[in-house]
Scaffold this motif. Structure first.
Motif, PDB file in Angstrom:
ATOM      1  N   TYR A   1     -24.054 -59.989  86.119  1.00 21.42           N
ATOM      2  CA  TYR A   1     -24.565 -60.625  84.900  1.00 21.42           C
ATOM      3  C   TYR A   1     -25.053 -59.578  83.903  1.00 21.42           C
ATOM      4  N   ALA A   2     -25.794 -58.592  84.385  1.00 25.80           N
ATOM      5  CA  ALA A   2     -26.280 -57.532  83.492  1.00 25.80           C
ATOM      6  C   ALA A   2     -25.123 -56.766  82.873  1.00 25.80           C
ATOM      7  N   ALA A   3     -24.099 -56.481  83.684  1.00 29.58           N
ATOM      8  CA  ALA A   3     -22.947 -55.733  83.190  1.00 29.58           C
ATOM      9  C   ALA A   3     -22.161 -56.527  82.155  1.00 29.58           C
ATOM     10  N   GLU A   4     -21.893 -57.802  82.441  1.00 27.92           N
ATOM     11  CA  GLU A   4     -21.113 -58.607  81.500  1.00 27.92           C
ATOM     12  C   GLU A   4     -21.894 -58.874  80.220  1.00 27.92           C
ATOM     13  N   LEU A   5     -23.191 -59.113  80.346  1.00 27.99           N
ATOM     14  CA  LEU A   5     -24.028 -59.304  79.165  1.00 27.99           C
ATOM     15  C   LEU A   5     -23.954 -58.076  78.259  1.00 27.99           C
ATOM     16  N   THR A   6     -24.026 -56.902  78.857  1.00 29.76           N
ATOM     17  CA  THR A   6     -23.930 -55.657  78.091  1.00 29.76           C
ATOM     18  C   THR A   6     -22.580 -55.542  77.409  1.00 29.76           C
ATOM     19  N   ASP A   7     -21.530 -55.794  78.170  1.00 27.88           N
ATOM     20  CA  ASP A   7     -20.170 -55.660  77.655  1.00 27.88           C
ATOM     21  C   ASP A   7     -19.926 -56.581  76.470  1.00 27.88           C
ATOM     22  N   ARG A   8     -20.435 -57.797  76.545  1.00 28.61           N
ATOM     23  CA  ARG A   8     -20.170 -58.780  75.503  1.00 28.61           C
ATOM     24  C   ARG A   8     -21.106 -58.652  74.307  1.00 28.61           C
ATOM     25  N   ALA A   9     -22.261 -58.060  74.519  1.00 29.59           N
ATOM     26  CA  ALA A   9     -23.275 -58.047  73.459  1.00 29.59           C
ATOM     27  C   ALA A   9     -23.106 -56.895  72.475  1.00 29.59           C
TER      28      ALA A   9
END
Length: 270
Positions: A93-101
């Motif tokens: 979740y932390a990784a995908e949030l970073t990638d998308r944000a």
């Protein structure tokens, strides 16, 4: 041109029969896409460098939108974050949030260090719900959407009690509550934690125990905030929602260390 960077793998996807494309978050060049040839092969020299959450030193050639790995070395594998269900759920979740944000090539030095601290905290057994709430505030701030928490977002009044409005931009005083009838009434502890988390560097997060009711409110507030201002449909969050029920983990939870390490958020139970 040959580049050399330290980076965290925030996305790893198959490419062709034996290759992978990884997305690195780097402190110098933001997000970088790199092809790792042969990464899927059993005896691949660089297969471990293509694993999600890996922190490493990467050298790659880049002529277009994608680079090609030339060489690399693992600094920290974060193997713990790929084991079981809990670690991968929160770290993904932390990784995908970073990638998308954040956008490609966007300056990301601050967020790089915060994400690395997030992964260290998760791998070290700190409460993942608290770690993620702090990190969500770091992401929101980096994207330019930090909530106003110290005074009324509408009139600037510093006196509360406040309610929280994601639509209005943060705190609303009693005189301005009519601007958002759906604004949330929060425990005073939650206001305190949000203010501390907003200013806190994740690298300084110690062990802190937070009551379940406060955790649920923190999660609800941050979810509303991110949905309102970033509007990201994250696959990892959908999975995490199956693992959690607004603050309560499904099934038995891994036992956390007893509070004791000093943190800017205080010690003991909040």
């Amino acid at each position: 041109m040959l580049y050399r960077v330290e980076g965290l793998v925030i996305r790893s996807t198959d490419y062709g029969e034996g290759n992978k494309i990884i997305t690195l978050l780097t402190p110098t060049y933001g997000k970088q896409g790199i092809i790792v040839r042969g990464a899927k092969k059993l005896k691949s020299r660089y297969g471990s460098l293509a694993q999600l959450f890996t922190y490493g030193d990467y050298s790659y050639y880049r002529a277009g939108s994608l680079g090609t790995l030339n060489s690399g070395e693992i600094i920290e594998s974060f193997r713990e974050l790929r084991e079981g269900l809990e670690g991968p759920a929160y770290a993904a979740y932390a990784a995908e949030l970073t990638d998308r944000a954040i956008n490609d090539d966007e300056a990301a030095a601050y967020l790089f260090h915060q994400l690395k601290a997030c992964q260290i905290a998760l791998a070290g057994g700190k409460d993942p719900q608290i770690v993620l709430r702090v990190y969500e505030m770091k992401v929101a701030s980096s994207a330019g959407y930090a909530p106003m928490l110290e005074e009324c977002v509408s009139c600037g009044r510093p006196e509360g009690p406040f309610r929280f409005s994601a639509v209005a931009g943060g705190a609303l005083c009693p005189q301005c509550r009519h601007r958002d009838p759906s604004a949330l009434e929060l425990e005073e502890t939650v206001w305190k934690l949000m203010r501390v988390f907003s200013a806190l560097d994740l690298r300084r997060l110690g062990n802190i125990t937070v009551r379940d009711s406060s955790k649920r409110q923190l999660q609800l507030v941050l979810r509303k905030w991110l949905d309102t201002h970033l509007n990201l449909n994250l696959k990892s969050r959908n999975f995490l929602d199956q693992w959690e029920k607004y603050g309560d983990l499904l099934g038995e939870r891994v036992k956390r260390p007893e509070p004791g390490a000093e943190t800017e958020a205080g010690e003991g139970t909040v």
